[in-house]
Design a protein around this motif. Structure first.
Motif, short mmCIF file in Angstrom:
data_model
loop_
_atom_site.label_atom_id
_atom_site.label_comp_id
_atom_site.label_asym_id
_atom_site.label_seq_id
_atom_site.Cartn_x
_atom_site.Cartn_y
_atom_site.Cartn_z
N PHE A 128 -30.65 7.26 14.05
CA PHE A 128 -30.86 5.95 13.44
C PHE A 128 -31.15 6.09 11.95
N TRP A 129 -32.07 7.01 11.60
CA TRP A 129 -32.44 7.16 10.19
C TRP A 129 -31.30 7.76 9.37
N ASP A 130 -30.52 8.63 9.97
CA ASP A 130 -29.38 9.17 9.24
C ASP A 130 -28.36 8.08 8.94
N GLU A 131 -28.18 7.15 9.85
CA GLU A 131 -27.27 6.04 9.58
C GLU A 131 -27.80 5.16 8.46
N ARG A 132 -29.12 4.94 8.45
CA ARG A 132 -29.73 4.17 7.35
C ARG A 132 -29.51 4.90 6.02
N ARG A 133 -29.67 6.20 6.03
CA ARG A 133 -29.47 6.98 4.81
C ARG A 133 -28.01 6.91 4.36
N TYR A 134 -27.10 6.96 5.30
CA TYR A 134 -25.68 6.89 4.93
C TYR A 134 -25.35 5.54 4.31
N GLN A 135 -25.96 4.48 4.82
CA GLN A 135 -25.75 3.17 4.21
C GLN A 135 -26.24 3.15 2.77
N ALA A 136 -27.37 3.83 2.51
CA ALA A 136 -27.87 3.93 1.13
C ALA A 136 -26.89 4.69 0.25
N VAL A 137 -26.28 5.74 0.81
CA VAL A 137 -25.27 6.51 0.05
C VAL A 137 -24.05 5.64 -0.23
N ARG A 138 -23.60 4.89 0.76
CA ARG A 138 -22.44 4.03 0.57
C ARG A 138 -22.67 2.98 -0.50
N SER A 139 -23.89 2.47 -0.58
CA SER A 139 -24.18 1.42 -1.56
C SER A 139 -24.68 1.98 -2.89
N LYS A 140 -24.70 3.32 -3.03
CA LYS A 140 -25.15 3.97 -4.27
C LYS A 140 -26.55 3.50 -4.67
N ASP A 141 -27.45 3.42 -3.71
CA ASP A 141 -28.76 2.82 -3.91
C ASP A 141 -29.72 3.79 -4.59
N ALA A 142 -29.99 3.54 -5.88
CA ALA A 142 -30.84 4.44 -6.66
C ALA A 142 -32.30 4.42 -6.21
N ARG A 143 -32.68 3.43 -5.41
CA ARG A 143 -34.06 3.38 -4.95
C ARG A 143 -34.42 4.61 -4.11
N PHE A 144 -33.41 5.25 -3.53
CA PHE A 144 -33.66 6.37 -2.64
C PHE A 144 -33.47 7.72 -3.32
N ASP A 145 -33.15 7.71 -4.62
CA ASP A 145 -33.03 8.97 -5.35
C ASP A 145 -34.38 9.70 -5.31
N GLY A 146 -34.36 10.94 -4.86
CA GLY A 146 -35.58 11.72 -4.75
C GLY A 146 -36.26 11.60 -3.41
N GLU A 147 -35.93 10.55 -2.65
CA GLU A 147 -36.52 10.38 -1.32
C GLU A 147 -35.78 11.25 -0.29
N PHE A 148 -34.49 11.44 -0.49
CA PHE A 148 -33.71 12.36 0.33
C PHE A 148 -32.47 12.77 -0.46
N PHE A 149 -31.78 13.79 0.03
CA PHE A 149 -30.56 14.28 -0.60
C PHE A 149 -29.49 14.37 0.47
N PHE A 150 -28.22 14.23 0.07
CA PHE A 150 -27.15 14.40 1.04
C PHE A 150 -26.19 15.47 0.54
#
Length: 490
Positions: A7-29
């Protein structure tokens, strides 16, 4: 993979798809087909989900064999806001590693500061971050080396030791592994902003998450600037904050520029420049600026919680991105807090200037109006302090605090236990809840401190039609609510 992890990996992938800078530093792909790892906001074409792997730290991605993306520079992201909030072993360890403790004292020194065995520290960091303290420190050294290679003309050999590497061979290996090129090739790529070493300092971009209310934090620092060690020049929107730094290997002068709100309203960094007597202090100096300017905060998490309060919400909406300034030097901040007891902010700054002139260590050469380092605790512990014109009781409190800082009774380093430190402060004669809380908020970067006895807080609460009990609903972000209250009355 568990359903929860999926579930959380899918949420993270959605952040990657949307280029969401809010998550920069919170995780890496990382992308298995290319062998690189990125920040979530990387502008490159989004890879297929089947090729993406997620990592909690850059060190974990590097340990899995991935190299840093040359386009998004994942090593230059803001730090995770989680380490500001957490007061447990992992949070304290991450703050100490960022401050360079592993490079200076080794993993044994890190564990000793934390009060745990090296095995316990390694196990907990590996479980949560996918990398132990050595790997985390290595990732930081690689980032420091890249900055030095691309912004100064230090010889490669000097760069290796300045970045914290024990040998040139290990330095070369690490750069090849992390950046997939040699140190010389890494230096040759970007030629803009190349400095000339000590003559021009090291130019930096200090990343943060937008929004960032730069006006608020520059106003805060300007009102409290101490002549001799700090200065703020220029009109609002174009100010420069400069200050001296006492560092493990030498001294420094830091400059941070206020971003022009008209030119770059949603910019994601602060322009900075560091002049260091010893380049080995680069990582430590950067981390101290990051704490002072609260650059690793998550403004969306803070605002999302505080804006839900019907009384505080309008103030939060009106001033997005307010920060809770930390301290460039915890011991200095503690002394300043005692000096500021029961007097106005301008009066406290004037008193501190007298203290600096009488007991501060002069710089080898003045740098504009910057002439001194703030007095160290050992000096103040034995000083008469007659120049201050303070009541005897306040002078005794100041000397008592300085002695406790000098002998380690009170610890204010980035890895200090916040509860233990507050108890130690309150045990000192003359230090009450306001002083201990203010030190905890700023010197230790605690995001959840409230000062109900503070006059500005009382006025802010009254203006909102709220009482002190309202602060319970503002946890775990009461420090930010406090700054909203202070700004509400300015």
């Amino acid at each position: 993979m568990s359903d929860h992890a999926s579930f959380w990996d899918e949420r993270r992938y959605q952040a990657v798809r949307s280029k969401d800078a809010r998550f920069d530093g919170e995780f890496f792909f990382a992308v298995s087909s290319t062998g690189i790892y990125c920040r979530p906001s990387c502008p490159a074409v989004t890879p297929k989900r089947s090729n993406v792997r997620f990592y909690p730290s850059a060190a974990a991605a590097q340990g899995a064999g991935y190299r840093a993306c040359r386009r998004c520079r994942p090593d230059a992201v803001p730090g995770s806001a989680e380490w500001n909030v957490r007061a447990d072993l992992v949070g304290r360890a991450m703050r100490l590693i960022a401050d360079g403790v592993v490079d200076r004292e080794g993993v044994t020194g890190l564990a000793a500061r934390l009060g745990y065995s090296t095995r316990q520290v390694h196990r907990q960091l590996t479980e949560e971050l996918g990398a132990g303290p050595v790997a985390l420190a290595r990732a930081q050294r690689a980032h420091t080396a890249r900055i030095l290679l691309q912004t100064t003309d230090l010889p490669v050999t000097e760069t290796a030791f300045a970045a914290g590497f024990a040998s040139v061979r290990r330095f070369n290996e690490t750069i090849r592994e992390v950046y997939a090129c040699t140190p010389s090739a890494l230096r040759d790529r970007p030629r803009a902003n190349r400095g000339g070493g000590e003559a021009t300092g090291v130019p930096l971009r200090l990343a943060h998450r937008a929004p960032y209310d730069a006006r608020q934090i520059f106003d805060f620092l300007q009102r409290r600037a101490i002549p001799g060690i700090e200065e703020v020049t220029g009109p609002p929107g174009h100010r420069r904050y400069r200050r001296t730094l006492r560092l493990p290997h030498g001294t420094g002068v830091a400059e941070v520029r206020e971003p022009d709100p008209a030119a770059r309203r949603h910019g994601a960094w602060l322009e900075s420049r560091l002049h260091l007597t010893d380049p080995r202090d680069l990582s430590t100096a950067v981390q101290r600026l990051r704490r002072l300017f609260d650059l690793d905060a998550d403004p969306h998490a803070v605002a999302g919680h505080l804006a839900a309060d019907p009384r505080l919400g309008p103030a939060v909406t009106a001033r997005p991105g307010i920060r809770s300034p930390g301290a460039a030097d915890g011991e200095e901040l503690a002394v300043r807090a005692v000096l500021g007891q029961q007097i106005s902010v301008p009066a406290a700054a004037r008193l501190a200037a007298v203290l600096v002139a009488a007991y501060g260590k002069p710089l080898p050469a003045p740098d504009g109006t910057l002439t001194h380092l703030f007095p160290d605790a050992a000096t103040l512990a034995g000083a008469p302090l007659d120049e201050l014109g303070m009541p005897d009781s306040r002078r005794r409190t100041l000397r008592t605090l300085a002695a406790a800082l000098a002998d380690g009774t009170v610890r204010l380093d980035p890895g200090a236990d916040r509860d233990d430190t507050e108890r130690a402060l309150l045990a000192l004669p003359g230090l009450g809840p306001w002083t201990a809380g203010y030190i905890r908020m700023r010197a230790l970067g605690d995001p959840d401190v409230f000062l109900p006895s503070d006059a500005g807080v009382r006025h802010g609460l009254a203006a909102l039609g709220a009482g002190p009990d309202a602060a319970e609903g503002w946890r775990p972000w009461r420090s930010y609510a406090l700054h909203h209250l202070w700004n509400h009355t300015i």
